[in-house]
Write an enzyme that holds these catalytic residues in place. Sequence first.
Site, mmCIF file in Angstrom:
data_model
loop_
_atom_site.group_PDB
_atom_site.id
_atom_site.type_symbol
_atom_site.label_atom_id
_atom_site.label_comp_id
_atom_site.label_asym_id
_atom_site.label_seq_id
_atom_site.Cartn_x
_atom_site.Cartn_y
_atom_site.Cartn_z
ATOM 1 N N GLY A 13 0.593 -1.218 0.018
ATOM 2 C CA GLY A 13 0.024 -0.037 0.080
ATOM 3 C C GLY A 13 0.938 1.298 -0.071
ATOM 4 C CD GLN A 40 -3.708 0.428 -7.381
ATOM 5 O OE1 GLN A 40 -3.498 1.507 -6.836
ATOM 6 N NE2 GLN A 40 -5.029 0.339 -7.809
ATOM 7 C CG ASP A 64 -4.958 -4.941 -9.167
ATOM 8 O OD1 ASP A 64 -5.855 -5.085 -8.140
ATOM 9 O OD2 ASP A 64 -5.798 -4.259 -10.170
ATOM 10 C CB VAL A 65 -4.890 -6.387 -3.332
ATOM 11 C CG1 VAL A 65 -3.538 -6.205 -2.897
ATOM 12 C CG2 VAL A 65 -5.761 -5.205 -3.334
ATOM 13 C CE1 TYR A 157 -13.379 6.713 4.452
ATOM 14 C CE2 TYR A 157 -14.920 5.143 5.703
ATOM 15 C CZ TYR A 157 -13.550 5.523 5.096
ATOM 16 O OH TYR A 157 -12.802 4.712 5.267
ATOM 17 C CE LYS A 164 -10.933 1.944 5.519
ATOM 18 N NZ LYS A 164 -9.564 1.197 5.025
ATOM 19 C CB ILE A 193 -3.187 10.854 7.937
ATOM 20 C CG1 ILE A 193 -2.978 10.756 9.476
ATOM 21 C CG2 ILE A 193 -1.702 11.257 7.343
ATOM 22 C CD1 ILE A 193 -2.314 9.483 9.803
ATOM 23 C CB ALA A 197 -6.189 7.541 -0.057
HETATM 24 P P1 NAD Z 1 -2.503 6.145 -0.023
HETATM 25 O O1 NAD Z 1 -3.326 6.786 -1.146
HETATM 26 O O2 NAD Z 1 -1.446 6.630 0.339
HETATM 27 O O3 NAD Z 1 -2.792 4.459 0.090
HETATM 28 C C1 NAD Z 1 -3.846 3.689 -0.555
HETATM 29 C C2 NAD Z 1 -3.042 2.668 -1.242
HETATM 30 O O4 NAD Z 1 -4.081 1.717 -1.674
HETATM 31 C C3 NAD Z 1 -2.113 3.127 -2.374
HETATM 32 O O5 NAD Z 1 -1.093 2.602 -2.367
HETATM 33 C C4 NAD Z 1 -3.052 2.597 -3.624
HETATM 34 O O6 NAD Z 1 -1.914 2.023 -4.637
HETATM 35 C C5 NAD Z 1 -3.666 1.249 -2.854
HETATM 36 N N1 NAD Z 1 -4.400 0.489 -3.559
HETATM 37 C C6 NAD Z 1 -5.554 0.780 -3.974
HETATM 38 N N2 NAD Z 1 -6.307 -0.185 -4.832
HETATM 39 C C7 NAD Z 1 -5.486 -1.089 -4.873
HETATM 40 C C8 NAD Z 1 -5.326 -2.457 -5.738
HETATM 41 N N3 NAD Z 1 -6.174 -2.758 -6.159
HETATM 42 N N4 NAD Z 1 -4.238 -3.078 -5.349
HETATM 43 C C9 NAD Z 1 -3.154 -2.782 -4.884
HETATM 44 N N5 NAD Z 1 -3.255 -1.694 -4.074
HETATM 45 C C10 NAD Z 1 -4.391 -0.885 -4.226
HETATM 46 O O7 NAD Z 1 -3.688 6.659 1.357
HETATM 47 P P2 NAD Z 1 -3.344 6.090 2.632
HETATM 48 O O8 NAD Z 1 -4.201 7.319 3.545
HETATM 49 O O9 NAD Z 1 -2.143 6.035 3.056
HETATM 50 O O10 NAD Z 1 -4.360 4.806 2.897
HETATM 51 C C11 NAD Z 1 -3.945 3.597 3.384
HETATM 52 C C12 NAD Z 1 -4.764 2.914 4.174
HETATM 53 O O11 NAD Z 1 -5.219 3.982 5.353
HETATM 54 C C13 NAD Z 1 -6.258 2.927 3.642
HETATM 55 O O12 NAD Z 1 -6.907 1.528 4.012
HETATM 56 C C14 NAD Z 1 -7.295 3.975 4.303
HETATM 57 O O13 NAD Z 1 -8.454 3.530 4.409
HETATM 58 C C15 NAD Z 1 -6.490 3.874 5.506
HETATM 59 N N6 NAD Z 1 -6.868 5.133 6.485
HETATM 60 C C16 NAD Z 1 -6.563 6.493 5.799
HETATM 61 C C17 NAD Z 1 -6.701 7.568 6.715
HETATM 62 C C18 NAD Z 1 -6.544 8.958 6.077
HETATM 63 O O14 NAD Z 1 -7.016 10.104 6.633
HETATM 64 N N7 NAD Z 1 -5.590 9.238 5.139
HETATM 65 C C19 NAD Z 1 -7.377 7.701 7.722
HETATM 66 C C20 NAD Z 1 -7.676 6.043 8.272
HETATM 67 C C21 NAD Z 1 -7.537 5.136 7.650
HETATM 68 O O1 0WE Z 2 -10.433 5.429 3.857
HETATM 69 C C1 0WE Z 2 -10.187 6.424 3.235
HETATM 70 C C2 0WE Z 2 -10.320 6.904 1.820
HETATM 71 C C3 0WE Z 2 -10.172 6.007 1.174
HETATM 72 C C4 0WE Z 2 -10.293 6.085 -0.586
HETATM 73 C C5 0WE Z 2 -10.035 7.266 -1.144
HETATM 74 C C6 0WE Z 2 -10.290 7.286 -2.230
HETATM 75 C C7 0WE Z 2 -9.887 8.686 -2.902
HETATM 76 C C8 0WE Z 2 -9.772 8.405 -4.603
HETATM 77 C C9 0WE Z 2 -11.079 4.971 -1.072
HETATM 78 N N1 0WE Z 2 -11.155 5.314 -2.372
HETATM 79 C C10 0WE Z 2 -10.912 6.357 -3.135
HETATM 80 N N2 0WE Z 2 -11.146 6.305 -4.394
HETATM 81 C C11 0WE Z 2 -10.488 7.504 -5.151
HETATM 82 O O2 0WE Z 2 -11.049 7.566 -6.341
HETATM 83 N N3 0WE Z 2 -10.033 7.619 4.168
HETATM 84 C C12 0WE Z 2 -10.204 7.287 5.826
HETATM 85 C C13 0WE Z 2 -9.597 8.976 4.105
HETATM 86 C C14 0WE Z 2 -11.099 9.654 4.016
HETATM 87 O O3 0WE Z 2 -11.660 9.543 2.995
HETATM 88 C C15 0WE Z 2 -12.845 10.399 3.133
HETATM 89 C C16 0WE Z 2 -12.788 10.855 4.406
HETATM 90 C C17 0WE Z 2 -11.925 10.166 5.019
HETATM 91 C C18 0WE Z 2 -11.200 10.610 6.509
HETATM 92 C C19 0WE Z 2 -13.963 10.432 2.226
HETATM 93 C C20 0WE Z 2 -15.112 11.381 2.554
HETATM 94 C C21 0WE Z 2 -15.061 11.653 3.973
HETATM 95 C C22 0WE Z 2 -13.849 11.470 4.943
#
Ligand code: NAD
Ligand code: 0WE
Length: 262
Positions: A13, A40, A64-65, A157, A164, A193, A197
């Site tokens: 990831g 990915q 690709d998962v 969300y 989730k 954070i 994403a």
């Molecule tokens: P990020 O975009 O850096 O990471 C998301 C990753 O998912 C990317 O590396 C992308 O390549 C990978 N991914 C998506 N589809 C895929 C596929 N088909 N095969 C392989 N990889 C795939 O964003 P992040 O915020 O670091 O997200 C990582 C995790 O943290 C996610 O599960 C997200 O829900 C969770 N999360 C994020 C936040 C936030 O606010 N950023 C808060 C809580 C939880």
């Molecule tokens: O889990 C997430 C986001 C995950 C995510 C993000 C994207 C952006 C690009 C999943 N799918 C996609 N698809 C895309 O095309 N988070 C916890 C971050 C997040 O996302 C939100 C949040 C928060 C926090 C979306 C709406 C409201 C709050």
Amino acid sequence: MGLLNGKQALIVGVASNRSIAWAIAEAMRKEGAELAFAYQNERLGARVRALAMEAESSLTFPCDVAKDEEIDTLFSALEKHWRHLDIIVHSVAFAPSEQLKGDYLDAVTREGFRTSHDISSYSFTALAKRGRAMMRGRQGALLTLTYLGAIRALPNYNVMGPAKASLEANVRYMARALGAEGIRVNAVSAGPIKTLAAAAIGDFRRLMELVAENAPLQRNVTAEEVGNAAAFLCSDLASGITGEILYVDGGFNFSYGDPPPA
Ligand code: NAD
Ligand code: 0WE
């Protein structure tokens, strides 16, 4: 000295240096783990290889998962370098972008629901199924990342909430299935954070302000703080912890709704 000395960890990831997966990789490296990375697709290959080098790793593999063949190829390649595996970090989520705005029922579709659950929940199980043999009997640990939207219905969300919630239940069922093999399964529920994403989401700044104003710690958390909690959960210091969702969110999850400070 390092909490993870002698452990081998697969990180799934990393997309950029802001990814939560990268902060976890850095924390685990600091604690002595040896790392391998799955990315990915080749669009991310060069960037992930460069980051892996910073973590003194040359083990980077595409995966690709969504595809069982690619998961199989990933572990077949990893087995050529490592006899065993101690840790898998799953830091992956995806829903089609049009799912993540507006009224939940208007936005959600059968295909959007299916895709988000497949990539954001089932893929963790799929990695565990294929990685299990390499991890057996080694005090191994699996870790995933979740969000408050699993247990609270939050604006925008949308279908990621049910996805989730599925992931969190998955953590408990996987923990039950793998406990006898000494493998623990946990999740970190992180506060917002700014990552790739998250950058795609409108109103993200407002959400971060809301957290800073209402969380007991009166600020947002950093990716580094999430990385440190992840390293702990995957270390032998956490040997009694499995099936758990650990909030790293400054306490926001239990305190939003407090009256503002006088
Ligand atoms: P990020 O975009 O850096 O990471 C998301 C990753 O998912 C990317 O590396 C992308 O390549 C990978 N991914 C998506 N589809 C895929 C596929 N088909 N095969 C392989 N990889 C795939 O964003 P992040 O915020 O670091 O997200 C990582 C995790 O943290 C996610 O599960 C997200 O829900 C969770 N999360 C994020 C936040 C936030 O606010 N950023 C808060 C809580 C939880
Ligand atoms: O889990 C997430 C986001 C995950 C995510 C993000 C994207 C952006 C690009 C999943 N799918 C996609 N698809 C895309 O095309 N988070 C916890 C971050 C997040 O996302 C939100 C949040 C928060 C926090 C979306 C709406 C409201 C709050």
